[in-house]
Design an enzyme around this catalytic site. Structure first.
Site, PDB file in Angstrom:
ATOM      1  N   SER A 123     110.836  -4.162 -16.017  1.00 40.95           N
ATOM      2  CA  SER A 123     112.012  -3.884 -17.204  1.00 40.95           C
ATOM      3  C   SER A 123     112.786  -4.978 -17.999  1.00 40.95           C
ATOM      4  CB  SER A 123     112.841  -2.558 -17.103  1.00 40.95           C
ATOM      5  OG  SER A 123     112.186  -1.497 -17.042  1.00 40.95           O
ATOM      6  N   ALA A 151     113.210  -4.173 -12.242  1.00 40.03           N
ATOM      7  CA  ALA A 151     115.038  -4.162 -12.282  1.00 40.03           C
ATOM      8  C   ALA A 151     115.424  -3.048 -11.503  1.00 40.03           C
ATOM      9  CB  ALA A 151     115.296  -3.498 -13.808  1.00 40.03           C
ATOM     10  N   HIS A 183     120.214   2.749 -19.546  1.00 45.51           N
ATOM     11  CA  HIS A 183     118.753   1.864 -19.858  1.00 45.51           C
ATOM     12  C   HIS A 183     119.361   0.468 -20.338  1.00 45.51           C
ATOM     13  CE1 HIS A 183     114.518   0.582 -19.449  1.00 45.51           C
ATOM     14  NE2 HIS A 183     114.637   0.657 -20.993  1.00 45.51           N
ATOM     15  N   HIS A 239     105.073   3.779 -14.898  1.00 40.31           N
ATOM     16  CA  HIS A 239     105.867   4.518 -13.916  1.00 40.31           C
ATOM     17  C   HIS A 239     105.710   6.031 -13.682  1.00 40.31           C
ATOM     18  CE1 HIS A 239     108.177   1.472 -16.064  1.00 40.31           C
ATOM     19  NE2 HIS A 239     108.632   1.046 -14.758  1.00 40.31           N
ATOM     20  N   HIS A 275     109.116  -2.667 -22.463  1.00 34.75           N
ATOM     21  CA  HIS A 275     107.726  -2.536 -21.916  1.00 34.75           C
ATOM     22  C   HIS A 275     106.942  -2.876 -22.863  1.00 34.75           C
ATOM     23  CE1 HIS A 275     108.516  -1.750 -17.261  1.00 34.75           C
ATOM     24  NE2 HIS A 275     109.333  -1.427 -17.754  1.00 34.75           N
ATOM     25  N   MET A 324     113.045   2.408  -9.843  1.00 30.41           N
ATOM     26  CA  MET A 324     111.788   3.361  -9.971  1.00 30.41           C
ATOM     27  C   MET A 324     110.549   3.016 -10.049  1.00 30.41           C
ATOM     28  SD  MET A 324     114.069   5.322 -13.051  1.00 30.41           S
ATOM     29  CE  MET A 324     116.025   5.416 -12.729  1.00 30.41           C
ATOM     30  N   SER A 325     110.071   1.925  -9.501  1.00 36.66           N
ATOM     31  CA  SER A 325     108.605   1.518  -9.590  1.00 36.66           C
ATOM     32  C   SER A 325     108.285   0.772  -8.322  1.00 36.66           C
ATOM     33  CB  SER A 325     108.945   0.565 -10.750  1.00 36.66           C
ATOM     34  OG  SER A 325     109.612  -0.690 -10.473  1.00 36.66           O
ATOM     35  N   ASN A 335     122.290  -4.018 -12.355  1.00 36.99           N
ATOM     36  CA  ASN A 335     123.632  -3.129 -12.090  1.00 36.99           C
ATOM     37  C   ASN A 335     123.991  -2.856 -10.728  1.00 36.99           C
ATOM     38  OD1 ASN A 335     121.348  -1.240 -12.603  1.00 36.99           O
ATOM     39  ND2 ASN A 335     122.829   0.087 -11.490  1.00 36.99           N
ATOM     40  N   TYR A 376     107.856   8.489 -13.504  1.00 36.01           N
ATOM     41  CA  TYR A 376     108.325   9.442 -14.296  1.00 36.01           C
ATOM     42  C   TYR A 376     108.125   9.302 -15.738  1.00 36.01           C
ATOM     43  CZ  TYR A 376     110.527   5.002 -16.183  1.00 36.01           C
ATOM     44  OH  TYR A 376     110.705   3.771 -16.648  1.00 36.01           O
ATOM     45  N   GLU A 377     107.359   8.533 -16.119  1.00 41.11           N
ATOM     46  CA  GLU A 377     106.391   8.830 -17.435  1.00 41.11           C
ATOM     47  C   GLU A 377     105.596  10.068 -17.549  1.00 41.11           C
ATOM     48  OE1 GLU A 377     105.251   4.898 -19.453  1.00 41.11           O
ATOM     49  OE2 GLU A 377     105.780   4.371 -17.497  1.00 41.11           O
TER      50      GLU A 377
HETATM   51  N1  HPA Z   1     118.874   3.204 -10.258  1.00 38.67           N
HETATM   52  C1  HPA Z   1     117.462   3.282 -10.412  1.00 38.67           C
HETATM   53  N2  HPA Z   1     116.736   2.456 -11.056  1.00 38.67           N
HETATM   54  C2  HPA Z   1     117.410   1.499 -11.532  1.00 38.67           C
HETATM   55  C3  HPA Z   1     118.920   1.265 -11.527  1.00 38.67           C
HETATM   56  C4  HPA Z   1     119.672   2.184 -10.985  1.00 38.67           C
HETATM   57  O1  HPA Z   1     120.798   1.991 -10.718  1.00 38.67           O
HETATM   58  N3  HPA Z   1     119.024  -0.105 -11.978  1.00 38.67           N
HETATM   59  C5  HPA Z   1     117.849  -0.280 -12.549  1.00 38.67           C
HETATM   60  N4  HPA Z   1     117.062   0.402 -12.237  1.00 38.67           N
END
Ligand code: HPA
Length: 290
Positions: free
Chosen positions: A33, A116, A250, A86, A64, A214-215, A238, A88-89
């Site tokens: 991402s 990310a 996001h 992903h 993406h 998440m990947s 973050n 989650y998609e």
């Molecule tokens: N949590 C889950 N996935 C993420 C985060 C997060 O804080 N930051 C970037 N991808």
């Protein structure tokens, strides 16, 4: 066992080769991402949208692009995924087998995965890089569930040293040379698309997680099944929820990825260049590691 001529990954690799005849990537790279910009830096780039590759679903996530890009970086032929799939998609986990095995069918010597991630370590904040040393799979599923395809690998897959120790040492040395501060830690993979609750983050810290995302883990599992050495780098976008007052969304992930992009690009370039330095260009066994 699938016959090689009808294996979906081999078909996908054939389509990519039709777009770039004679091209033999030495390294596969997955750009996460907000990190897809690196593919735009490839020389002689040939981009093939996933929609044109048989069996590939399309990527649905903002940030993406959804295409394979073949080209050279630092003189080394590489294949990049600009955008990944992903869970989650809503894709079934088995979908992840196809892109990773496509890299394998193209003959890559190693796979470099980027993502990310949110940091659970207050001292490793947005814009920092973390090499993944190990993972916790809290997605509770993986792409190898189902019948085993013996043509690709054995039924039971060991994940000790899933993140190749030699490639990790190489990344550490390159980062030190470049003056890039590099953390190393455990990536906890979560199904998403939810960001976590503060209580979950506290629990993952106790479990030993240094970052959440998440990947990546499904791809690592498929690559290790096929015997491909893996290196993975998280761009910390973050601090995880509860560790900072800033709300997580996001947009913030993409802003954080932009902060990390310059260091990530420098490190990836140096990593790719190290393949030119250590090889004669001849394809080598995928299991050679460092
Ligand atoms: N949590 C889950 N996935 C993420 C985060 C997060 O804080 N930051 C970037 N991808």
């Amino acid at each position: 066992m699938t016959h090689p001529s009808v294996d979906p990954a081999r078909l996908a690799a054939d389509v990519l080769r039709e777009h770039a005849p004679g091209f033999a990537p030495r390294l596969g790279i997955v750009l996460g991402s907000g990190l897809g910009g690196l593919a735009d830096a490839l020389d002689g780039a040939v981009a093939v949208p996933y929609a044109e590759i048989p069996g590939f679903p399309t990527s649905t996530v903002a940030g993406h692009a959804g295409r394979f890009v073949l080209g050279t970086l630092e003189g080394v032929p590489v294949a990049c995924m600009q955008g990944r799939f992903h869970l989650y998609e809503g894709h079934p986990p088995a979908v992840i087998k196809l892109p990773v095995r496509t890299f394998a069918a193209l003959g890559v010597e190693a796979l470099l995965l980027t993502n990310a991630a949110g940091s659970l370590r207050p001292e490793v904040g947005p814009g920092r890089l973390m090499i993944i040393a190990d993972h916790l799979n809290w997605m509770w599923t993986n792409p190898l569930v189902g019948p085993n395809d013996d043509a690709w690998g054995e039924r039971f897959v060991g994940l000790e040293d899933a993140y190749d120790p030699g490639l990790r040492a190489r990344l550490r040395a390159l980062a030190a040379d470049l003056g890039i501060p590099l953390a190393e830690g455990v990536y906890c993979a979560l199904l998403g698309p939810l960001f976590e609750t503060p209580a979950e983050i506290r629990a993952y810290r106790v479990l030993g997680a240094d970052a959440v995302g998440m990947s990546t883990v499904p791809e690592v599992i498929v690559a290790r099944h096929a015997g491909i050495p893996v290196a993975a780098i998280s761009a910390i976008t973050n601090l995880a929820v509860g560790l900072s007052a800033e709300p997580i969304d996001h947009e913030q992930t993409l802003r954080g990825a932009a902060l990390a992009a310059s260091d990530l690009t420098r490190l990836v370039r140096a990593f790719v260049a190290s393949f030119a330095a250590d090889g004669d260009g001849a394809p080598r066994a995928a299991a050679s590691g460092a």
